[in-house]
Design an enzyme around this catalytic site. Structure first.
Site, PDB file in Angstrom:
ATOM      1  N   TYR A 136       0.843  -1.205   0.000  1.00 60.71           N
ATOM      2  CA  TYR A 136       0.000   0.000   0.000  1.00 60.71           C
ATOM      3  C   TYR A 136       0.881   1.259   0.000  1.00 60.71           C
ATOM      4  CZ  TYR A 136      -3.641  -3.317   1.502  1.00 60.71           C
ATOM      5  OH  TYR A 136      -4.490  -4.384   1.612  1.00 60.71           O
ATOM      6  N   TRP A 186       4.005  -9.884   0.766  1.00 60.01           N
ATOM      7  CA  TRP A 186       3.666  -9.774  -0.656  1.00 60.01           C
ATOM      8  C   TRP A 186       4.150 -11.005  -1.451  1.00 60.01           C
ATOM      9  CZ3 TRP A 186       0.201  -8.143  -3.621  1.00 60.01           C
ATOM     10  CH2 TRP A 186       0.418  -7.995  -4.997  1.00 60.01           C
TER      11      TRP A 186
END
Ligand code: A2P
Length: 282
Positions: free
Chosen positions: A27, A58
């Site tokens: 983000y 991730w």
């Protein structure tokens, strides 16, 4: 998100009463989230232990040897000692490296073969090291959850599975499976997303325009958004509504002073279209 708006929003959220903050390295605003938390602690408004911060691993960081350094990077950005929850963001892995979305010369994603069970063992080690209080997953289907649950020598079960969940995508089967295994469902896009066409399937109608949600809201003097959030928490689904608007941040917290009847819950459940807004075509 414009620079600084995340910092402001998290501070307003904490002042409003929010304690659960859902974040992720991808983000690109974890530095602002960390700053907001640290400022509020310095003000004496909260203690670190009042906050529940969720970070995410991730896709390019699934190889087991990358898991702890990736979490340590997140902690460094946040300037915090631990996260409350660390989750595998998606069950599929991308080629490790600097590119967040690695693609070949034809524009196709470059995937990477990893063993999710080995990734999970590295997540367990992060918990043992005290870097994450709890560990979980996201976007896992039943089969993927079972793979972890049935892993020989499993040390810690995933405490939660973060998936899309709202009145138009109620996830009845996954919810039941997770209930049976004491896995909390955290519902993302509980308001039906921002309808950003770059990543949202906008052929599914806007959730907050739904006549049933609006009619029920009228009865309680609440908005469709508040009814949608109340519906989720009443069926035991954690909600993580996103807003960068102070008024709506406050609105989304005003859901603890009314209760939907069993009939209304059933009516809303019947809105399920079994269609995702977030298709994750990768
Ligand atoms: P904004 O940030 O301008 O408030 P989701 O949580 O399902 O992903 O939905 C997020 C989207 O819904 C954002 O576009 C957000 O815009 C908007 N939103 C958040 N809260 C409300 C609300 N109470 N009423 C209407 N829209 C909302």
């Amino acid at each position: 998100t414009p620079k600084g708006s995340c910092l402001e929003s998290v501070k307003i959220a904490i002042d409003t009463g929010y304690r659960h903050i859902d974040g992720a390295f991808v983000y690109y605003n974890e530095h602002e989230v960390g700053q907001a938390i640290r400022e509020k602690i310095a003000e004496g408004r909260i203690k670190r232990e009042d906050i529940f911060y969720c970070g995410k691993l991730w896709n390019t960081c699934h190889p087991p040897e990358l898991v702890r350094p990736t979490l340590e990077k997140t902690l460094k950005i946040l300037q915090l000692d631990y996260v409350d929850l660390y989750i595998i963001e998606l069950p599929m892995a991308f080629k490790p490296g600097d590119a967040i979305y690695p693609k070949d010369e034809n524009g196709k994603f470059i995937y990477h073969e990893t063993d999710l069970c080995a990734t999970w063992e590295a997540m367990e080690a992060c918990k043992d090291a005290g870097l994450a209080k709890s560990i979980g997953v996201s976007n896992f289907n039943r089969r993927q959850l079972e793979m972890i649950l049935n892993k020989p020598g499993l040390k810690y079960k995933p405490v939660s599975n973060q998936v899309e969940c709202h009145p138009y995508f109620t996830q009845p089967k996954l919810l039941e499976f997770c209930r049976q295994h004491d896995i909390v469902i955290v519902g993302y896009s509980p308001l039906g997303t921002s309808r950003d066409e770059t990543w949202v399937n906008v052929s599914s109608p806007p959730l907050l325009k739904d006549p049933v949600l609006n009619a029920i809201g009228k009865k309680y003097n609440k908005t469709a958004a508040q009814v949608a959030l109340r519906f989720s928490i009443q069926r035991g689904v954690v909600v993580i509504p996103k807003s960068f608007n102070p008024q709506r941040i406050r609105e989304n917290f005003q859901i603890f002073d009314f209760c939907l009847t069993e009939k209304e819950m059933k009516e809303i459940e019947a809105l399920n279209k079994n269609v995702r807004y977030v298709e994750l075509l990768m």
